[in-house]
Enzyme design. Structure first.
Site, mmCIF file in Angstrom:
data_model
loop_
_atom_site.group_PDB
_atom_site.id
_atom_site.type_symbol
_atom_site.label_atom_id
_atom_site.label_comp_id
_atom_site.label_asym_id
_atom_site.label_seq_id
_atom_site.Cartn_x
_atom_site.Cartn_y
_atom_site.Cartn_z
ATOM 1 N N HIS A 1 -2.996 -4.995 1.695
ATOM 2 C CA HIS A 1 -2.440 -5.159 3.009
ATOM 3 C C HIS A 1 -2.343 -6.699 3.352
ATOM 4 O O HIS A 1 -3.214 -7.035 4.272
ATOM 5 C CB HIS A 1 -2.743 -4.496 4.354
ATOM 6 C CG HIS A 1 -3.001 -2.873 4.246
ATOM 7 N ND1 HIS A 1 -1.915 -2.287 4.685
ATOM 8 C CD2 HIS A 1 -3.722 -2.027 3.571
ATOM 9 C CE1 HIS A 1 -2.001 -1.007 4.590
ATOM 10 N NE2 HIS A 1 -3.152 -0.748 3.885
ATOM 11 N N CYS B 1 0.829 -1.390 -0.114
ATOM 12 C CA CYS B 1 -0.011 0.001 0.178
ATOM 13 C C CYS B 1 0.984 1.198 -0.116
ATOM 14 O O CYS B 1 1.431 1.621 -0.928
ATOM 15 C CB CYS B 1 -1.119 -0.125 1.219
ATOM 16 S SG CYS B 1 -2.514 0.946 0.870
ATOM 17 N N GLU C 1 -0.474 -8.073 5.220
ATOM 18 C CA GLU C 1 0.121 -8.229 6.672
ATOM 19 C C GLU C 1 -1.208 -8.101 7.702
ATOM 20 O O GLU C 1 -1.253 -8.586 8.671
ATOM 21 C CB GLU C 1 1.024 -7.209 7.184
ATOM 22 C CG GLU C 1 0.353 -5.871 7.244
ATOM 23 C CD GLU C 1 0.514 -5.214 5.782
ATOM 24 O OE1 GLU C 1 0.426 -5.693 4.499
ATOM 25 O OE2 GLU C 1 0.285 -3.816 5.569
HETATM 26 N N1 GLN Z 1 -3.575 6.407 0.654
HETATM 27 C C1 GLN Z 1 -2.321 6.193 1.729
HETATM 28 C C2 GLN Z 1 -1.222 6.922 0.861
HETATM 29 O O1 GLN Z 1 -1.243 7.681 0.047
HETATM 30 C C3 GLN Z 1 -2.061 4.842 1.555
HETATM 31 C C4 GLN Z 1 -2.945 3.909 2.223
HETATM 32 C C5 GLN Z 1 -2.405 2.816 3.035
HETATM 33 O O2 GLN Z 1 -1.413 2.433 3.205
HETATM 34 N N2 GLN Z 1 -3.446 1.982 3.424
HETATM 35 O O3 GLN Z 1 0.056 6.874 1.263
#
Ligand code: GLN
Length: 221
Positions: free
Chosen positions: A186, A88, A188
């Site tokens: 994610h 992410c 994790e």
């Molecule tokens: N939207 C977040 C970003 O731009 C990422 C979101 C996440 O890691 N769950 O960093």
């Protein structure tokens, strides 16, 4: 308490622990039997052979990389080919280009992809899906939280999984280039360590864990 392996040594996995859900990554790695430690300052980075960049908020992580002094040492290690897993926000940090990032936001170019932050829009800020991932026998349950998607992949990037967007087009959400693996979601957070295993398989032999069945994973966690 999250178990940590100290001091450093060959095969030690670092988890960038400035912000975000780094504890969940440490727990998964511990369940896999992979020695791992938090990375908060440059001296920690010197001890590890690979790095997990967790989910969180990439703009905040970017600022904290500057204030911790990790930005340039980490940029060098990644340029030297250090294996890395980004989930992410971690995917955003490892990308070559952030399509709609903040002007002062850093990314490392460890994998030749362009990513769009918060790509699923407001209504679908968070959702879950069972994804077919190349290299995994059973679908992986994926949790997307204000997730990015990949808008462009370079010629050497393998796309391991995609999702269908609202307009019907499929976009990559798991990509790999050499020793760098990234996911929009994610892994994790769901206690399924198969993506981490896929990552560890690209590492020096000392880092690899014994192959297990899915049942073993569930038991271990
Ligand atoms: N939207 C977040 C970003 O731009 C990422 C979101 C996440 O890691 N769950 O960093």
């Amino acid at each position: 308490m999250v178990p940590q392996a100290l001091p450093g040594g060959p095969g030690l996995v670092g988890v960038l622990a400035l912000q975000g859900d780094f504890r969940e990554h440490l727990r998964l790695l511990a369940a896999l039997g992979a020695p791992a430690r938090e990375v908060r300052v440059p001296a920690h980075l010197d001890q590890v052979s690979s790095l997990v960049v967790p989910g969180g908020e990439s703009t905040t992580m970017s600022l904290l990389l500057e204030s911790s002094g990790l930005l340039e040492p980490l940029r060098r290690r990644l340029a030297d080919g250090m294996p890395a897993l980004g989930t992410c926000a971690g995917m955003i940090m490892l990308a070559a280009e952030i399509v709609d990032g903040r002007a002062d936001q850093h990314c490392f170019g460890a994998i030749d992809i362009s990513v769009r932050r918060n790509a699923f829009g407001r209504q679908r800020d968070s959702f879950e899906a069972d994804l077919d991932v190349e290299g995994l026998v059973l679908p992986l349950h994926a949790v997307f939280i204000r997730a990015p998607v990949v808008e462009r992949v370079g010629p050497d990037v393998e796309v391991l999984a995609t999702v269908r967007m609202a307009d019907g087009r499929k976009k990559p959400v798991v990509c790999r280039e050499g020793p760098v693996l990234v996911s929009s979601f994610h892994p994790e957070l769901v206690g399924d360590p198969r993506l981490h295993e896929l990552f560890l398989q690209t590492q020096p032999k000392t880092l690899q864990t014994q192959p297990r069945t899915r049942k073993d994973h569930v038991r271990a966690l």
